[in-house]
Each structure stands twice: as structure tokens, then as C-alpha cells.
Design a protein around this motif. Structure first.
Motif, mmCIF file in Angstrom:
data_model
loop_
_atom_site.group_PDB
_atom_site.id
_atom_site.type_symbol
_atom_site.label_atom_id
_atom_site.label_comp_id
_atom_site.label_asym_id
_atom_site.label_seq_id
_atom_site.Cartn_x
_atom_site.Cartn_y
_atom_site.Cartn_z
ATOM 1 N N LEU A 20 10.229 5.521 1.130
ATOM 2 C CA LEU A 20 8.795 6.280 1.088
ATOM 3 C C LEU A 20 7.585 5.269 1.708
ATOM 4 O O LEU A 20 6.675 5.935 2.274
ATOM 5 C CB LEU A 20 8.539 6.887 -0.129
ATOM 6 N N ASP A 21 7.656 4.227 1.251
ATOM 7 C CA ASP A 21 6.603 3.293 1.581
ATOM 8 C C ASP A 21 7.241 1.993 2.247
ATOM 9 O O ASP A 21 7.406 0.836 1.226
ATOM 10 C CB ASP A 21 5.800 2.880 0.323
ATOM 11 N N PRO A 22 7.636 2.108 3.482
ATOM 12 C CA PRO A 22 8.496 0.575 3.962
ATOM 13 C C PRO A 22 7.478 -0.180 4.659
ATOM 14 O O PRO A 22 7.806 -1.225 4.936
ATOM 15 C CB PRO A 22 9.284 1.346 5.295
ATOM 16 N N SER A 23 6.110 0.126 4.423
ATOM 17 C CA SER A 23 5.149 -0.653 4.982
ATOM 18 C C SER A 23 5.025 -2.047 4.448
ATOM 19 O O SER A 23 5.081 -2.462 3.197
ATOM 20 C CB SER A 23 3.766 0.068 4.815
ATOM 21 N N ASP A 24 4.833 -3.108 5.030
ATOM 22 C CA ASP A 24 4.773 -4.708 4.985
ATOM 23 C C ASP A 24 3.072 -4.883 4.627
ATOM 24 O O ASP A 24 2.979 -6.017 4.340
ATOM 25 C CB ASP A 24 5.202 -5.239 6.008
ATOM 26 N N THR A 25 2.488 -3.910 4.579
ATOM 27 C CA THR A 25 1.069 -4.121 4.386
ATOM 28 C C THR A 25 0.490 -3.370 3.235
ATOM 29 O O THR A 25 1.175 -2.066 2.898
ATOM 30 C CB THR A 25 0.130 -3.666 5.512
#
Length: 196
Positions: A20-25
Motif C-alpha cells: 500500500l505504501d511502497p514509497s521510498d520517501t
């Protein structure tokens, strides 16, 4: 969290939840939380899920303990270098003046309404004086299960503020949003960072 049905959903869907939240940020809220902590802060990620937030906090130089009731979630979180993760419920939180910050991002919303004051009191005790506590929950009234059978307790801003103040916190400004979660359903949420 001690609701077995909810834990079972997270055990079964841990991999899906992590996606759901693959972001690297990190989110703006997490960036602000980390920036308000002292250098090398000791932080508890309470209800850490797959460890996404814990990973960002470790990368920012925090010492992170991560707790979750789901064994599968702890398996994912413990694989992150620098994160100390263990399977535990909200009731397993103990200790006094240990943490500079506690991050409870969409986790305590699975606790029953009757248990929430006790959990908030334990968090306040575990924080160092002036420590930060982030909590995010779904906004609304009552309790109920979603389409995946997870238990949710909903709060209004007024209710949450009252509970936090009763536990000894000074409440900061609220943030609001609306997002889709694991169930695919849209939900309104509120979050706040409070000071011990």
C-alpha cells in the motif's frame, strides 16, 4: 490490539498491506515528526505493520523499537536493518520515560473504546517528559468491522482531544485526509502529534 479476527487479517494480508505504501520517501507527517525529535532519538513504532515508518525513522538516525500483534507483520519489520521488532499487543507496552517519541499510525484505531484510555496512559508513561506522540485514526462515531472483518473504533476530533488530555498530553494541531486502505474503501481520517 487483541482482536483475533483483526490480527488474522493482517497475518493473511501482510504482503498486500506492505504494498500500500511502497514509497521510498516518508510522508510529510512523518518528516515533521522526525524533525521535532532530538538527534538519535529512541522511538517506538506502535502497531508497526510491515515497518515502513520504522525504516524511514532508522534512516533518519533514530533508534527504533517496533511492536505489532501480527506475527507476519513482525516478520517483515524485523527484516529491516536497524529495526528491533517484536510481536506484542498494546497491553504489552510498559516502562517509564523510555522514548523520545511514539508513532501510532493507524494502529490504535483497532483497540476497543474501553481500552483506549489505558493504552494512552501507558504511552504517556513510556514517553520522556516533553516526548512526542503521533496518533492517526479513522474519523467517525461508534465501532464496527470493515469488509475484511477488521475491528475499528472511530473518534471525532473532540473525543480524541479529550482522551489525550485526560492521559496528560498537550494536543497539537490536527491533520485530516481521506484515503483508501487495504479494504479498498474510502475513509476519512484525522491525525495529531501531542506532547507528553
Amino acid at each position: 490490539m487483541t482482536d483475533r479476527e483483526t490480527i488474522a487479517v493482517y497475518d493473511a494480508r501482510a504482503g498486500d498491506y506492505a504494498k500500500l505504501d511502497p514509497s521510498d520517501t516518508p510522508s510529510d507527517t512523518l518528516v515533521t515528526f522526525i524533525a521535532a525529535l532530538p538527534d538519535g532519538a529512541r522511538v517506538l513504532d506502535l502497531g508497526c505493520g510491515p515497518g515502513t515508518s520504522a525504516r524511514h525513522m532508522v534512516r533518519a538516525g533514530c533508534v527504533v523499537d517496533a511492536l505489532d500483534a501480527s506475527a507476519e507483520m513482525i516478520g517483515l519489520a524485523s527484516a529491516i536493518e536497524g529495526v528491533t521488532a517484536r510481536q506484542a499487543s498494546f497491553d504489552d507496552l510498559s516502562g517509564m520515560a523510555i522514548y523520545d517519541g511514539v508513532w501510532a499510525n493507524f494502529s490504535l484505531l483497532h483497540a476497543s473504546r474501553t481500552d483506549m484510555p489505558r493504552h494512552l496512559s501507558s504511552i504517556h508513561t513510556a514517553l520522556k517528559p516533553g516526548g512526542l506522540f503521533h496518533i492517526a485514526i479513522k474519523e467517525g462515531a461508534g465501532e464496527g468491522r470493515d469488509s475484511l472483518n477488521r475491528l475499528y473504533t472511530y473518534y471525532t476530533e473532540v473525543e480524541l482531544t479529550d482522551l489525550l488530555q485526560q492521559a496528560g498530553f498537550t494536543v497539537g494541531p490536527y491533520r485530516r485526509g481521506r484515503d483508501k486502505g487495504l479494504s479498498g474503501e474510502d475513509a476519512d481520517w484525522i491525525s495529531v502529534t501531542a506532547h507528553a
